[in-house]
Design a protein around this motif. Structure first.
Motif, PDB file in Angstrom:
ATOM      1  N   MET A   1       0.862  -1.168   0.000  1.00 21.27           N
ATOM      2  CA  MET A   1       0.000   0.000   0.000  1.00 21.27           C
ATOM      3  C   MET A   1       0.908   1.230   0.000  1.00 21.27           C
ATOM      4  SD  MET A   1      -2.982   1.097   2.618  1.00 21.27           S
ATOM      5  CE  MET A   1      -4.005  -0.197   1.957  1.00 21.27           C
ATOM      6  N   PRO A   2       0.659   2.167  -0.901  1.00 29.40           N
ATOM      7  CA  PRO A   2       1.477   3.383  -0.915  1.00 29.40           C
ATOM      8  C   PRO A   2       1.420   4.113   0.428  1.00 29.40           C
ATOM      9  CG  PRO A   2       0.158   3.229  -2.913  1.00 29.40           C
ATOM     10  CD  PRO A   2      -0.310   2.133  -1.987  1.00 29.40           C
ATOM     11  N   GLU A   3       2.569   4.649   0.841  1.00 32.03           N
ATOM     12  CA  GLU A   3       2.672   5.289   2.155  1.00 32.03           C
ATOM     13  C   GLU A   3       1.686   6.437   2.330  1.00 32.03           C
ATOM     14  OE1 GLU A   3       6.682   6.192   3.502  1.00 32.03           O
ATOM     15  OE2 GLU A   3       7.414   4.487   2.352  1.00 32.03           O
ATOM     16  N   GLN A   4       1.449   7.213   1.276  1.00 29.80           N
ATOM     17  CA  GLN A   4       0.534   8.352   1.389  1.00 29.80           C
ATOM     18  C   GLN A   4      -0.901   7.886   1.658  1.00 29.80           C
ATOM     19  OE1 GLN A   4       1.466  11.605   1.657  1.00 29.80           O
ATOM     20  NE2 GLN A   4      -0.646  11.812   2.305  1.00 29.80           N
ATOM     21  N   ILE A   5      -1.301   6.800   1.025  1.00 32.64           N
ATOM     22  CA  ILE A   5      -2.642   6.263   1.264  1.00 32.64           C
ATOM     23  C   ILE A   5      -2.745   5.762   2.704  1.00 32.64           C
ATOM     24  CG2 ILE A   5      -4.241   4.393   0.656  1.00 32.64           C
ATOM     25  CD1 ILE A   5      -3.329   4.757  -2.255  1.00 32.64           C
ATOM     26  N   ALA A   6      -1.717   5.066   3.174  1.00 35.79           N
ATOM     27  CA  ALA A   6      -1.714   4.591   4.562  1.00 35.79           C
ATOM     28  C   ALA A   6      -1.784   5.762   5.535  1.00 35.79           C
ATOM     29  CB  ALA A   6      -0.473   3.737   4.825  1.00 35.79           C
ATOM     30  N   ALA A   7      -1.059   6.836   5.237  1.00 30.97           N
ATOM     31  CA  ALA A   7      -1.085   8.022   6.106  1.00 30.97           C
ATOM     32  C   ALA A   7      -2.477   8.656   6.117  1.00 30.97           C
ATOM     33  CB  ALA A   7      -0.042   9.030   5.654  1.00 30.97           C
ATOM     34  N   ASN A   8      -3.124   8.714   4.961  1.00 28.54           N
ATOM     35  CA  ASN A   8      -4.481   9.271   4.880  1.00 28.54           C
ATOM     36  C   ASN A   8      -5.462   8.420   5.682  1.00 28.54           C
ATOM     37  OD1 ASN A   8      -3.542  11.314   3.220  1.00 28.54           O
ATOM     38  ND2 ASN A   8      -4.261  10.353   1.332  1.00 28.54           N
ATOM     39  N   ILE A   9      -5.322   7.109   5.583  1.00 29.68           N
ATOM     40  CA  ILE A   9      -6.191   6.206   6.345  1.00 29.68           C
ATOM     41  C   ILE A   9      -5.976   6.416   7.840  1.00 29.68           C
ATOM     42  CG2 ILE A   9      -6.588   3.778   6.933  1.00 29.68           C
ATOM     43  CD1 ILE A   9      -6.007   3.142   3.954  1.00 29.68           C
ATOM     44  N   ARG A  11      -4.954   9.118   9.378  1.00 30.52           N
ATOM     45  CA  ARG A  11      -5.574  10.395   9.785  1.00 30.52           C
ATOM     46  C   ARG A  11      -7.087  10.252   9.916  1.00 30.52           C
ATOM     47  NH1 ARG A  11      -1.274  12.458   6.952  1.00 30.52           N
ATOM     48  NH2 ARG A  11      -2.279  12.515   4.930  1.00 30.52           N
ATOM     49  N   ALA A  12      -7.710   9.557   8.975  1.00 26.92           N
ATOM     50  CA  ALA A  12      -9.162   9.370   9.035  1.00 26.92           C
ATOM     51  C   ALA A  12      -9.557   8.564  10.269  1.00 26.92           C
ATOM     52  CB  ALA A  12      -9.654   8.675   7.764  1.00 26.92           C
ATOM     53  N   LEU A  13      -8.792   7.523  10.588  1.00 27.83           N
ATOM     54  CA  LEU A  13      -9.092   6.733  11.784  1.00 27.83           C
ATOM     55  C   LEU A  13      -8.905   7.550  13.054  1.00 27.83           C
ATOM     56  CD1 LEU A  13      -7.645   3.195  10.997  1.00 27.83           C
ATOM     57  CD2 LEU A  13     -10.016   3.767  11.508  1.00 27.83           C
ATOM     58  N   THR A  14      -7.884   8.396  13.079  1.00 25.77           N
ATOM     59  CA  THR A  14      -7.680   9.274  14.235  1.00 25.77           C
ATOM     60  C   THR A  14      -8.891  10.172  14.415  1.00 25.77           C
ATOM     61  OG1 THR A  14      -5.279   9.221  14.069  1.00 25.77           O
ATOM     62  CG2 THR A  14      -6.243  11.128  15.166  1.00 25.77           C
ATOM     63  N   LYS A  15      -9.358  10.743  13.316  1.00 25.96           N
ATOM     64  CA  LYS A  15     -10.519  11.643  13.368  1.00 25.96           C
ATOM     65  C   LYS A  15     -11.771  10.889  13.818  1.00 25.96           C
ATOM     66  CE  LYS A  15     -13.288  14.648  10.492  1.00 25.96           C
ATOM     67  NZ  LYS A  15     -13.880  14.685   9.170  1.00 25.96           N
ATOM     68  N   LEU A  19      -8.560   8.218  18.729  1.00 23.38           N
ATOM     69  CA  LEU A  19      -7.317   7.547  19.106  1.00 23.38           C
ATOM     70  C   LEU A  19      -6.191   8.045  18.204  1.00 23.38           C
ATOM     71  CD1 LEU A  19      -8.683   3.891  19.359  1.00 23.38           C
ATOM     72  CD2 LEU A  19      -8.186   5.438  21.259  1.00 23.38           C
ATOM     73  N   TRP A  20      -4.981   7.986  18.685  1.00 16.15           N
ATOM     74  CA  TRP A  20      -3.838   8.388  17.885  1.00 16.15           C
ATOM     75  C   TRP A  20      -3.454   7.204  16.997  1.00 16.15           C
ATOM     76  CZ3 TRP A  20       1.883   8.457  19.502  1.00 16.15           C
ATOM     77  CH2 TRP A  20       2.631   9.149  18.563  1.00 16.15           C
ATOM     78  N   VAL A 120     -12.075  -0.416   3.017  1.00  8.95           N
ATOM     79  CA  VAL A 120     -10.907  -0.499   3.901  1.00  8.95           C
ATOM     80  C   VAL A 120     -11.170   0.290   5.178  1.00  8.95           C
ATOM     81  CG1 VAL A 120      -8.467   0.124   4.154  1.00  8.95           C
ATOM     82  CG2 VAL A 120      -9.268  -0.937   2.026  1.00  8.95           C
ATOM     83  N   GLN A 121     -11.739   1.477   5.043  1.00 12.82           N
ATOM     84  CA  GLN A 121     -12.042   2.299   6.214  1.00 12.82           C
ATOM     85  C   GLN A 121     -13.005   1.579   7.156  1.00 12.82           C
ATOM     86  OE1 GLN A 121     -13.710   6.141   5.245  1.00 12.82           O
ATOM     87  NE2 GLN A 121     -13.509   6.887   7.324  1.00 12.82           N
ATOM     88  N   LYS A 122     -14.035   0.950   6.593  1.00 18.47           N
ATOM     89  CA  LYS A 122     -14.988   0.209   7.424  1.00 18.47           C
ATOM     90  C   LYS A 122     -14.308  -0.921   8.173  1.00 18.47           C
ATOM     91  CE  LYS A 122     -19.088   0.892   4.528  1.00 18.47           C
ATOM     92  NZ  LYS A 122     -20.053   0.201   3.626  1.00 18.47           N
ATOM     93  N   MET A 123     -13.495  -1.688   7.468  1.00 17.76           N
ATOM     94  CA  MET A 123     -12.863  -2.840   8.095  1.00 17.76           C
ATOM     95  C   MET A 123     -11.847  -2.428   9.154  1.00 17.76           C
ATOM     96  SD  MET A 123     -14.564  -5.311   6.948  1.00 17.76           S
ATOM     97  CE  MET A 123     -13.627  -6.693   7.590  1.00 17.76           C
TER      98      MET A 123
END
Length: 171
Positions: A1-9, A11-15, A19-20, A120-123
Motif C-alpha cells: 500500500m502506498p505510504e501516502q494512502i496509509a497516512a491518509n487512512i 488520519r481518518a481513523l484518528t478523526k 485515538l492516535w 478499507v475504512q470500514k474494516m
C-alpha cells in the motif's frame, strides 16, 4: 500500500475514533508461503512477521495495537472458513486485514477507488472498535459491527457507524 494512502487512512481513523493512529512504511512479507494448492496465506504468519517490526517502531507502548495490511488473501491455519477478511491476535496486540477481496466487486471487476477506500475504512474501523473500544458484534446488517461477514455485499451494506454510537444521546 502506498505510504501516502496509509497516512491518509491513519488520519481518518484518528478523526473517527479519537485515538492516535499512525501508519508506517511497508514491510516485506518475507518467505510467507500460501497453503498448499491455494492462493491463501496463513494470517498467523503475518502476526509473527509484525512482532519484530512493531517492536522497533517509535512512540509505541504496551497499549499500542497494531494492524497489518496485506493485499494477499488470508485464512487461519485451521482453515475453518472459506477465507477471512481479518484475523485478530489480541495477546499479540495485532490484527491482520486483507484487502485482497476488497479490491473487486462480486463480478470480479475492479471496484472504483472510492469504494475500495470506504471498504478499507470500514474494516479498519471495525478492528479498532472491537479490539480497542470493546464494541460487540451485532446481527444488524447495516451496522459497522455486523457479523458474520460472508461477502463483499455485506461490507458494502454496512455503515461506518456502530449502532451503539447511533443510540448515544446528543451531548
Amino acid at each position: 500500500m502506498p505510504e501516502q494512502i496509509a497516512a491518509n487512512i491513519a488520519r481518518a481513523l484518528t478523526k473517527d475514533t479519537g485515538l492516535w493512529v499512525k501508519s508506517s512504511t511497508g514491510v516485506p512479507s518475507g518467505a510467507i508461503e500460501p497453503f498448499a494448492g491455494t492462493h491463501q496465506y496463513p494470517a498467523e504468519d503475518y502476526i509473527a512477521l509484525a512482532g519484530p517490526v512493531s517492536a522497533r517502531l517509535p512512540d509505541t507502548s504496551v497499549r499500542t495495537y497494531f494492524i497489518v495490511l496485506t493485499d494477499r488473501d488470508i485464512n487461519a491455519r485451521s482453515q475453518n472458513f472459506r477465507f477471512q477478511y481479518s484475523f485478530h491476535a489480541p495477546m499479540a496486540r495485532t490484527s491482520v486485514l486483507s484487502v485482497a477481496r476488497l479490491l473487486h466487486d462480486k463480478d470480479g471487476s475492479p471496484a472504483p477507488v472510492e469504494v475500495v477506500g470506504l471498504r478499507v475504512q470500514k474494516m479498519l474501523m471495525r478492528i479498532v472498535g472491537e479490539m480497542k473500544l470493546g464494541w460487540k458484534r451485532t446481527n444488524d446488517p447495516t451496522d459497522l459491527m455486523y457479523a458474520p461477514i460472508m461477502s463483499i455485499d455485506d461490507i458494502d451494506r454496512m455503515s461506518l457507524v456502530h449502532s451503539v454510537e447511533r443510540r448515544k444521546p446528543l451531548q
